[in-house]
Every structure is written in C-alpha cells, then in structure tokens.
Design an enzyme around this catalytic site. Structure first.
Site, short mmCIF file in Angstrom:
data_model
loop_
_atom_site.label_atom_id
_atom_site.label_comp_id
_atom_site.label_asym_id
_atom_site.label_seq_id
_atom_site.Cartn_x
_atom_site.Cartn_y
_atom_site.Cartn_z
N HIS A 158 0.85 -1.20 0.00
CA HIS A 158 0.00 0.00 0.00
C HIS A 158 0.88 1.25 0.00
CE1 HIS A 158 -3.29 -2.75 1.15
NE2 HIS A 158 -4.08 -1.82 0.66
N LYS A 162 -0.45 4.80 4.54
CA LYS A 162 -1.27 3.84 5.29
C LYS A 162 -0.63 3.60 6.66
CE LYS A 162 -3.70 -0.56 4.89
NZ LYS A 162 -4.96 0.01 5.35
#
Ligand code: NAD
Length: 271
Positions: A158, A162
């Site tokens: 990600h 995040k």
C-alpha cells in the site's frame, strides 16, 4: 427499460463520496437523490456534479438527507461509525435500504447494525471491490483443494500514508485461506519474520507488508508447494473499484427483504 434507481450518498466530499458521486453520475441506470456531508463541511451548498469535476446536476451537497430520503431508492454510506448509526435511524424510519462501506465499528456498534438489518435491507462489507471478493472465494477454494501440503503466504503493498498493517483485506485473505484449511487464523498467523526464525511451521499463514509510493492496494496470496506455486493476485488502481462494487450492491439490495447482506450475497459467492 430498467427503471433508474435514485441514490443518496453520505460522506459526499470524502475520498469515497466523490468517487461514488462520479460513478453514479456516469451510470445511466442511477440518479443522484442527495449528496450529504457533515454540518460545517466546506462542500455544503456546492453542486455535487461540479464538486467531482462534471457538469452541474442540480443537487447541492446538503447537511442532512432531509426530504430527499423519500425519493431515495437506496442510501450509500462511506462516512464514520457515529454518522452511520445516525443514518440507520433515518433509513429505518423510511424503510430505505442502506449500503455501508464505513469501517471501524466497535462490537457494540456491529450489534446495532445487525439489529437494524432486522428492519431494513442492509449490506455491509469491509471491501467492496468486486475483484477482491471473487479472489477471496478463489483463495478459500484453492486452500481447500490444495490442502496442507502447500504453504500459504500473503504479500500486500500500500501507499506510504497507510498507518496500519497488515491491511484489513490481507487479513480477510488470511481468514479465507484459514477457512479453506479448517485452521484458526489467530493462532497460526505470522506477521513478518526477522533473525533466527527457525524453519517454517507447516500450519503457519504468513503475512509480509510493503509500504511506499502511491500504491492503491496490491494483494497476492501464494500457495507454495513442491515443484509448483499458485499465486492469486489482486491489484487496485484507483477507488473506482470500491465505488463500482458499492453501487452494484446498492442496485442489488433494492427490493430485497430486510436482512444483513454482504458482497458474498451480492455476487452469489455463497455456494
Ligand atoms: P474520508 O475521510 O475521505 O471521507 C469521509 C467523509 O465522511 C468526510 O468527508 C466526512 O466529512 C464525512 N462525514 C463524517 N460525518 C458525516 C456525517 N455525519 N454526515 C455526512 N458525512 C459525514 O474517508 P474515505 O476514504 O472516503 O473513507 C470513508 C470510510 O469508508 C472509512 O471508514 C473507510 O475505512 C471506508 N472505506 C471502505 C471501503 C470499502 O470497500 N468498504 C473502501 C474505502 C474506504
């Protein structure tokens, strides 16, 4: 011709709200009943079409569902837990189905959602991407079919912003593999490895996390055997995947009896 469904979107100026409005306005089987934001949000009063870079649609972002709820076939909520619970009251009062994308509910809030689903059709999913939901089913099938001789490892990537790891979706993939293997994920999960870890325990389900750049969300589940390897991978390229899945759930939900539904129901993945 199929009748157009009128959708109310809660959390209108959020990342998902904008994506949902954009997808609704591009879909000729859907129309926008209302776009709702919390009081004081800078988007209040702005035309919802203009907000997402399209032509004006004559629906200004408002701070409550107001009378528009009466014209709404379905409500789609990507907000925050407190806002979702407040919206449930309105939906129950008007018998309106609701699609919930918001995450982060406490166990008590989840009970309140289950109670609400006794009175209205309600769909809730932690990930509305259609590909992810199909991949979850494939992972469960692969785990069940391939059995304990294959080592299961899950790799996810990600973007750099995040803050939690592994992703909720990676954990859902772990749950799917564990279900297929009749294993308990909690007692068999290994989150990252370092140093003298010893040989891999057969029943382990491993997670590895990559963070960086603008990666929207990549998940790969590996089934590693002797002489072969199966990989089931999903790559998200933008938020439209969640929005399109949520709107598919919305269209499916209209006309269903009261009940608690998931994307497995929407996509007929229960068998
Ligand atoms: P975001 O912060 O960009 O947007 C949330 C919006 O909701 C904000 O604009 C906020 O002002 C608004 N809001 C808060 N209270 C409100 C109220 N009472 N009435 C109306 N609007 C209100 O967040 P996001 O990235 O769009 O995500 C929203 C939620 O959806 C989060 O819980 C996130 O985890 C979840 N999410 C779920 C999926 C899925 O597939 N299920 C996918 C992406 C995000």
């Amino acid at each position: 011709m199929t009748q157009s469904l009128s959708v109310t979107i809660l959390g209108a100026s959020g990342r998902m709200g904008r994506s949902l409005i954009d997808a609704t306005l591009r879909n000729d089987r859907l129309s926008l009943a209302a776009a709702v934001e919390r009081a004081g949000n800078a988007a209040i009063g702005v035309d919802a079409g203009v907000m997402v870079g399209q032509a004006a649609v004559g629906v200004a972002v408002s701070e409550s569902m107001g009378p528009a709820i009466q014209q709404s076939s379905v409500v789609v909520d990507f907000t925050a837990p407190g806002a979702t619970l407040a919206a449930l009251e309105v939906c129950i009062a008007h018998g309106t189905p609701i699609v919930i994308g918001t995450t982060g509910f406490t166990p008590d809030q989840k009970l309140q959602i289950a109670e609400a689903a006794k009175r209205i059709p309600l769909c809730i999913a932690a990930n509305y991407a259609i590909g992810v939901n199909v991949a979850l089913k494939l992972v469960e099938l692969a785990a069940r079919t391939m059995g304990p001789d294959y080592d299961v490892e899950i790799v996810e990537a990600h973007h750099r912003h995040k803050v939690d790891a592994p992703s909720g979706t990676a954990l859902a993939f772990g749950e799917a593999a564990a279900a297929g293997l009749d294993r308990d994920l909690l007692s068999n999960a290994v989150y990252g490895r370092e140093g003298q870890t010893g040989a891999r325990k057969r029943e382990t389900i491993g997670f590895a996390t990559v963070r960086g750049g603008d990666v929207v969300g990549d998940h790969t589940v590996l089934f590693l055997g002797d002489g072969e390897r199966l990989e089931i991978a999903h790559r998200a390229t933008n938020r439209a995947n969640f929005a399109n899945g949520a709107l598919r759930a919305a269209a499916w939900l209209v006309g269903k009896p009261a009940g608690l539904y998931s994307m497995r129901d929407v996509l007929s993945l229960n068998d």
